[in-house]
Write a protein that holds these residues in place. Structure first.
Motif, PDB file in Angstrom:
ATOM      1  N   PRO A 168       0.831  -1.201   0.000  1.00  0.00           N
ATOM      2  CA  PRO A 168       0.000   0.000   0.000  1.00  0.00           C
ATOM      3  C   PRO A 168       0.871   1.259   0.000  1.00  0.00           C
ATOM      4  N   VAL A 169       0.244   2.385  -0.261  1.00  0.00           N
ATOM      5  CA  VAL A 169       0.987   3.638  -0.402  1.00  0.00           C
ATOM      6  C   VAL A 169       1.908   3.914   0.774  1.00  0.00           C
ATOM      7  N   GLU A 170       1.395   3.753   1.970  1.00  0.00           N
ATOM      8  CA  GLU A 170       2.199   3.971   3.179  1.00  0.00           C
ATOM      9  C   GLU A 170       3.558   3.293   3.091  1.00  0.00           C
ATOM     10  N   GLY A 171       3.536   2.010   2.745  1.00  0.00           N
ATOM     11  CA  GLY A 171       4.766   1.233   2.690  1.00  0.00           C
ATOM     12  C   GLY A 171       5.690   1.716   1.593  1.00  0.00           C
ATOM     13  N   ARG A 172       5.114   2.082   0.458  1.00  0.00           N
ATOM     14  CA  ARG A 172       5.945   2.520  -0.659  1.00  0.00           C
ATOM     15  C   ARG A 172       6.641   3.832  -0.316  1.00  0.00           C
ATOM     16  N   ILE A 173       5.928   4.730   0.338  1.00  0.00           N
ATOM     17  CA  ILE A 173       6.545   6.000   0.702  1.00  0.00           C
ATOM     18  C   ILE A 173       7.611   5.784   1.773  1.00  0.00           C
ATOM     19  N   ALA A 174       7.302   4.934   2.735  1.00  0.00           N
ATOM     20  CA  ALA A 174       8.295   4.639   3.778  1.00  0.00           C
ATOM     21  C   ALA A 174       9.574   4.116   3.140  1.00  0.00           C
ATOM     22  N   TYR A 175       9.413   3.187   2.198  1.00  0.00           N
ATOM     23  CA  TYR A 175      10.585   2.608   1.541  1.00  0.00           C
ATOM     24  C   TYR A 175      11.344   3.664   0.738  1.00  0.00           C
ATOM     25  N   ARG A 200       6.136  17.152  -2.438  1.00  0.00           N
ATOM     26  CA  ARG A 200       5.152  16.063  -2.339  1.00  0.00           C
ATOM     27  C   ARG A 200       4.880  15.469  -3.717  1.00  0.00           C
ATOM     28  N   ASP A 201       4.896  16.342  -4.707  1.00  0.00           N
ATOM     29  CA  ASP A 201       4.726  15.879  -6.090  1.00  0.00           C
ATOM     30  C   ASP A 201       5.797  14.853  -6.469  1.00  0.00           C
ATOM     31  N   ASP A 202       7.028  15.135  -6.039  1.00  0.00           N
ATOM     32  CA  ASP A 202       8.121  14.228  -6.364  1.00  0.00           C
ATOM     33  C   ASP A 202       7.902  12.875  -5.693  1.00  0.00           C
ATOM     34  N   VAL A 203       7.565  12.919  -4.443  1.00  0.00           N
ATOM     35  CA  VAL A 203       7.308  11.670  -3.714  1.00  0.00           C
ATOM     36  C   VAL A 203       6.178  10.909  -4.391  1.00  0.00           C
ATOM     37  N   ALA A 204       5.134  11.629  -4.761  1.00  0.00           N
ATOM     38  CA  ALA A 204       4.001  10.990  -5.427  1.00  0.00           C
ATOM     39  C   ALA A 204       4.423  10.361  -6.748  1.00  0.00           C
ATOM     40  N   ALA A 205       5.222  11.098  -7.519  1.00  0.00           N
ATOM     41  CA  ALA A 205       5.621  10.602  -8.837  1.00  0.00           C
ATOM     42  C   ALA A 205       6.592   9.433  -8.739  1.00  0.00           C
ATOM     43  N   MET A 206       7.198   9.260  -7.580  1.00  0.00           N
ATOM     44  CA  MET A 206       8.102   8.120  -7.414  1.00  0.00           C
ATOM     45  C   MET A 206       7.414   6.921  -6.779  1.00  0.00           C
ATOM     46  N   THR A 207       6.212   7.116  -6.258  1.00  0.00           N
ATOM     47  CA  THR A 207       5.544   6.009  -5.578  1.00  0.00           C
ATOM     48  C   THR A 207       4.195   5.670  -6.203  1.00  0.00           C
ATOM     49  N   GLY A 208       3.909   6.310  -7.319  1.00  0.00           N
ATOM     50  CA  GLY A 208       2.675   5.971  -8.017  1.00  0.00           C
ATOM     51  C   GLY A 208       1.426   6.378  -7.279  1.00  0.00           C
ATOM     52  N   THR A 210      -0.781  10.231  -5.613  1.00  0.00           N
ATOM     53  CA  THR A 210      -1.011  11.651  -5.872  1.00  0.00           C
ATOM     54  C   THR A 210      -0.350  12.489  -4.787  1.00  0.00           C
ATOM     55  N   SER A 211      -0.142  13.762  -5.086  1.00  0.00           N
ATOM     56  CA  SER A 211       0.516  14.620  -4.104  1.00  0.00           C
ATOM     57  C   SER A 211      -0.335  14.747  -2.840  1.00  0.00           C
ATOM     58  N   GLU A 212      -1.639  14.731  -2.991  1.00  0.00           N
ATOM     59  CA  GLU A 212      -2.503  14.813  -1.811  1.00  0.00           C
ATOM     60  C   GLU A 212      -2.300  13.623  -0.889  1.00  0.00           C
ATOM     61  N   THR A 213      -2.275  12.442  -1.483  1.00  0.00           N
ATOM     62  CA  THR A 213      -2.077  11.245  -0.661  1.00  0.00           C
ATOM     63  C   THR A 213      -0.692  11.249  -0.025  1.00  0.00           C
ATOM     64  N   ALA A 214       0.309  11.642  -0.819  1.00  0.00           N
ATOM     65  CA  ALA A 214       1.666  11.719  -0.268  1.00  0.00           C
ATOM     66  C   ALA A 214       1.684  12.671   0.925  1.00  0.00           C
ATOM     67  N   SER A 215       0.981  13.788   0.771  1.00  0.00           N
ATOM     68  CA  SER A 215       0.925  14.764   1.854  1.00  0.00           C
ATOM     69  C   SER A 215       0.289  14.161   3.109  1.00  0.00           C
ATOM     70  N   ARG A 216      -0.822  13.492   2.915  1.00  0.00           N
ATOM     71  CA  ARG A 216      -1.503  12.875   4.061  1.00  0.00           C
ATOM     72  C   ARG A 216      -0.601  11.877   4.773  1.00  0.00           C
ATOM     73  N   VAL A 217       0.033  11.009   3.988  1.00  0.00           N
ATOM     74  CA  VAL A 217       0.884   9.969   4.588  1.00  0.00           C
ATOM     75  C   VAL A 217       2.057  10.594   5.329  1.00  0.00           C
TER      76      VAL A 217
END
Lengths: 251, 251
Positions: A168-175, A200-208, A210-217
């Motif tokens: 899930p997104v959480e894990g991908r961003i953590a990694y 946040r856009d960069d994180v989103a674009a590297m983890t597949g 959106t920037s909103e979700t990246a921001s939340r996580v």
DNA sequence: CGACGAATTGAACCTATTCAAAGGGTGTGG
DNA sequence: CCACACCCTTTGAATAGGTTCAATTCGTCG
């Protein structure tokens, strides 16, 4: 004048960003696959490169352009990305000095398969594919090193496929934060700062995502004390906890 | 005796699946990176390989095992996969005769990063990493070819990252079917048959979804006349339509 | 034929996306 | 040096796409 800045990032504000001859030789000698060459060979190789400066967001080459050069990052950060008609771009990697990009298959591709863009003020060394191929053919050890690096990148790409498929997104961003930490991390007052601009856009674009979700996580990570983060920067505090999240797959 | 079978797949029912010396030499000469070798060299290389037969679902090596051999598929199909603790496995690739797997970085990895498993009755040729490295060091052209293949695989992996990040399930499955069609396709009575067993689970594991979703999507494709499919097999009828669906977001 | 594994289908649930609006850091120009 | 404008970030609420669980149907092989 920038005393008000809160960002802990060290930024480079040189103008026309050119690198000195000393820096060039230093960088080339640090490129893993030229490491084995003699000083004389290195000088010869160096003379085949020409340098080019780029401002942030300037494009070095576009996906689809005819392949003409192989590049090495001398200074700054370079983004490798893929586009989609929908506008949802994918950020494949952020490169740091000493890393190469462009074409490096011996056969030679026809066109670039990704777009290279300056992420910060950047100096890039370029060599024509013909010259590079000549070096490869004359120096078998260099080919072996290029193969090693390419294998390692294939390895990393497969890890990413795995994660996009199974985490899930959480894990991908953590990694992702752990990977960036290993690559760009500078230990600082509190936590390890990822020494590159990172929106946040960069994180989103590297983890597949959106920037909103990246921001939340990431907000949640910060609340839990795992990271400290601000506009365009992230510092990792609790590596171990991030590892747990990255490894934890819904049983 | 199998006249009742509806599946158009040609299956191989040989017992202990060993390949003849003729087949071995034929396969090795077809492996792209041995293509340039002389007959004498080829014979010498051949003597360094030993063969091994596997029944479907037998494991050739596990992810995490110490790297000892590099392999070439001689006959059958081999699955490369990654495991997750949750049990959600990812299928990286299905290999066909002539393709190699295992370790091929010159540096030599410590352990395999994926699991290799027989997908059908399979015959595999193995060579020790030391012997293989010796071949690489003696034959620079071979290294260049290995590099090309590795680059191509990196390329493909990046496409997959892009798709998992930017395309909905429909598009990813459409694209997968096109790729498999190019690799395994045999033109037949109606449509191009993908000549390998292919369960919904397999499609799911290659596109990062579940077998239920894969089933729904493929049923829809069949209703729309884009494919014909049954238990463990798929034939593509309308390549163009699938391309449209896959391209819906990809550049 | 009978049994097992694969495929289908339905319905409830959940994660992540989308759209929208407000809040904050940065650096530029007055 | 301050103030403003711009862009990045945050947060909310509604929605959609996919997953999960479960039950049934179907194909293949013994």
């Amino acid at each position: 004048m920038t005393g008000r800045r809160k960002s802990p990032l060290e930024i480079d504000v040189t103008e026309a960003h050119m690198c000195s001859v000393n820096l060039r030789l230093h960088i080339l000698s640090q490129v893993p696959f030229f490491a084995g060459l003699s000083q004389a060979d290195l000088d010869r190789v160096n003379s085949l490169f020409n340098e080019q400066g780029y401002a942030p967001h300037e494009t070095i080459y576009f996906s689809g352009d005819a392949v003409k050069h192989m590049f090495v990052v001398a200074d700054g950060r370079v983004r490798l990305m893929r586009h989609s008609p929908s506008g949802k771009d994918v950020l494949l990697d952020i490169l740091t000095p000493g890393e190469f990009f462009g074409s490096f298959s011996a056969q030679g591709d026809e066109v670039y398969h990704e777009t290279a863009q300056a992420h910060t003020q950047t100096c890039v060394l370029g060599i024509s594919v013909n010259d590079f191929r000549a070096i490869l053919e004359k120096n078998p050890q260099v080919v072996l090193r290029v193969l090693d690096i390419t294998s390692a990148r294939l390895q990393a790409a497969n890890v990413r496929v795995h994660q996009l498929s199974a985490l899930p997104v959480e894990g991908r961003i953590a990694y992702l934060l752990l990977v960036l930490c290993a690559k760009f991390g500078k230990p600082g007052n509190d936590g390890v700062l990822i020494q590159t601009p990172l929106a946040r856009d960069d994180v989103a674009a590297m983890t597949g995502t959106t920037s909103e979700t990246a921001s939340r996580v990431m907000s949640q990570f910060q609340k839990d004390g795992l990271i400290r983060t601000g506009r365009q920067w992230v510092a990792v505090i609790d590596l171990f906890a991030l590892e747990e999240i990255a490894k934890a797959e819904i049983s």
